[in-house]
Design a protein around this motif. Structure first.
Motif, PDB file in Angstrom:
ATOM      1  N   ASP A   5       1.188  -1.257   0.376  1.00  0.00           N
ATOM      2  CA  ASP A   5       0.247   0.318   0.155  1.00  0.00           C
ATOM      3  C   ASP A   5       1.134   1.784  -0.037  1.00  0.00           C
ATOM      4  O   ASP A   5       0.798   2.396  -0.839  1.00  0.00           O
ATOM      5  CB  ASP A   5      -0.602  -0.102   1.434  1.00  0.00           C
ATOM      6  CG  ASP A   5      -2.142  -0.847   1.268  1.00  0.00           C
ATOM      7  OD1 ASP A   5      -2.559  -1.245   0.159  1.00  0.00           O
ATOM      8  OD2 ASP A   5      -2.562  -1.321   2.155  1.00  0.00           O
ATOM      9  N   ARG A  55       1.444  -6.821  -5.843  1.00  0.00           N
ATOM     10  CA  ARG A  55       0.082  -5.439  -6.097  1.00  0.00           C
ATOM     11  C   ARG A  55      -0.093  -4.202  -5.842  1.00  0.00           C
ATOM     12  O   ARG A  55      -0.635  -3.425  -6.456  1.00  0.00           O
ATOM     13  CB  ARG A  55      -0.568  -5.043  -4.907  1.00  0.00           C
ATOM     14  CG  ARG A  55      -1.746  -4.815  -4.754  1.00  0.00           C
ATOM     15  CD  ARG A  55      -3.218  -5.855  -3.982  1.00  0.00           C
ATOM     16  NE  ARG A  55      -2.580  -5.374  -2.452  1.00  0.00           N
ATOM     17  CZ  ARG A  55      -2.579  -4.345  -1.581  1.00  0.00           C
ATOM     18  NH1 ARG A  55      -3.357  -3.151  -2.279  1.00  0.00           N
ATOM     19  NH2 ARG A  55      -1.843  -4.455  -0.430  1.00  0.00           N
ATOM     20  N   ASP A 103      -1.638  -1.843  -9.004  1.00  0.00           N
ATOM     21  CA  ASP A 103      -2.711  -1.394  -8.702  1.00  0.00           C
ATOM     22  C   ASP A 103      -2.082  -0.049  -9.394  1.00  0.00           C
ATOM     23  O   ASP A 103      -3.097   0.699  -9.409  1.00  0.00           O
ATOM     24  CB  ASP A 103      -3.049  -0.948  -6.802  1.00  0.00           C
ATOM     25  CG  ASP A 103      -3.254  -2.242  -6.320  1.00  0.00           C
ATOM     26  OD1 ASP A 103      -4.038  -3.051  -6.553  1.00  0.00           O
ATOM     27  OD2 ASP A 103      -3.283  -1.810  -5.129  1.00  0.00           O
ATOM     28  N   TYR A 113      -4.655   2.712 -11.741  1.00  0.00           N
ATOM     29  CA  TYR A 113      -4.651   3.726 -11.239  1.00  0.00           C
ATOM     30  C   TYR A 113      -4.306   4.751 -12.803  1.00  0.00           C
ATOM     31  O   TYR A 113      -5.138   5.293 -12.988  1.00  0.00           O
ATOM     32  CB  TYR A 113      -3.959   3.682 -10.192  1.00  0.00           C
ATOM     33  CG  TYR A 113      -4.555   5.973  -9.729  1.00  0.00           C
ATOM     34  CD1 TYR A 113      -4.687   5.941  -9.102  1.00  0.00           C
ATOM     35  CD2 TYR A 113      -3.212   6.373 -10.286  1.00  0.00           C
ATOM     36  CE1 TYR A 113      -5.908   7.502  -8.614  1.00  0.00           C
ATOM     37  CE2 TYR A 113      -3.410   8.170  -9.780  1.00  0.00           C
ATOM     38  CZ  TYR A 113      -5.034   8.101  -8.991  1.00  0.00           C
ATOM     39  OH  TYR A 113      -5.038  10.129  -8.773  1.00  0.00           O
TER      40      TYR A 113
END
Length: 302
Positions: free
Chosen positions: A225, A267, A271, A275
């Motif tokens: 993240d 990831r 991601d 985006y």
């Protein structure tokens, strides 16, 4: 090596093809390290290790060598799968030993039609080893370019030095060998011309040590993240800046299969691509495309 210092506010607007605002390069570094060297000089790792400490060059460093080989055996295929599913290309770099020792990885990139940029002969050696011997540096570059052509089936157009450790002679040699761009310089968000002794300019299309999985994950300790957040933050600011100032920018993400290719990190790449694909003013570009376009249109920029 000489280039003009032209501050960003003093430049004319940079226009990308088809009205695009931000060129994005997703760089996959295909790199091979020798297990040992002949001498006992400290082994240059070409990036952070998974186990600390530096061994003599003639002593095998098992955890670090096999960790990096994970990228060749497993991680890179995970990355290729992400790129394939998203339908976007990667701009790959390749050292010569990768083509000699891990040909299957290079062939997979060639078969996809992706850009491949020569990246020195082997990752554990640097051009700065020959800072005072231009002809020896030329030999290393020429041998790298020879293996590159033999492996990829085409002549090289650009260059990235191992760990970006070029010399003051590197761009002159590259121009003499017919290349049109270098990726070694880290000082801009736009391309510019580097003058050479031959009179033929080289386009600077920078790499990055900041938006790089080594920095984000290994040095700063971020998770998937956090990595994706860094990538998006860079993307958003550059894109908004390009729109507000009506002058294009480019963004590069430096990726290494043994780092981003780990299951708990991949990831972040997936991601980010999802985006970026939301925006229709993004150009997933190759460095060769950027350099060729700039050589044709740079007079309107600087």
């Amino acid at each position: 090596m000489h280039y003009d210092f032209v501050p960003l506010p003093d430049r004319k607007p940079l226009k990308w093809p088809n009205g695009k605002k931000l060129a994005v390069m997703l760089t996959t570094n295909l790199e091979y390290w020798d297990q040992v060297r002949e001498d006992d000089a400290p082994y240059y790792p070409g990036g952070p290790g998974i186990v600390g400490g530096t061994l003599a060059g003639n002593v095998y460093d098992n955890p670090n060598w096999t960790w990096r080989e994970y990228g060749q055996r497993v991680g890179v295929w995970r990355m290729f799968d992400v790129f394939d599913k998203a339908g976007v290309p990667s701009s790959c770099t390749m050292n010569a030993k990768m083509g000699l020792e891990r040909r299957a990885v290079v062939d997979a990139a060639v078969q996809r039609g992706w850009e491949i940029v020569p990246h020195n002969y082997v990752q554990s050696d640097l051009l700065t080893d020959f800072f005072f011997d231009k002809e020896k540096e030329r030999e290393v570059i020429r041998e790298t370019l020879r293996v590159y052509k033999e492996t990829t089936g085409r002549d090289a157009k650009g260059w990235l030095s191992s760990s970006l450790r070029c010399t003051l002679n590197t761009v002159d040699i590259l121009a003499e060998e017919g290349l049109i761009f270098t990726t070694d310089l880290l000082n801009d968000d736009q391309p510019y011309l580097v003058q050479t002794q031959s009179g033929t300019p080289i386009v600077s299309v920078p790499y990055t040590s900041e938006v790089n999985d080594f920095t984000v994950f290994m040095r700063q300790g971020m998770d998937a993240d956090g990595g994706a957040r860094v990538f998006r933050e860079q993307f958003d600011w550059l894109r908004n800046e390009a729109i507000e100032q009506d002058s294009g920018r480019f963004m590069n993400i430096g990726l290494h299969p043994h780092v981003i290719g780990q299951p708990f990190r991949i990831r972040a790449l997936k991601d980010f691509i999802e985006y970026a694909q939301q925006f229709d003013d993004i150009w997933f570009a190759t460095r060769e495309e950027i350099a060729a376009w700039y050589l044709e249109n740079h007079q309107d920029h600087i």
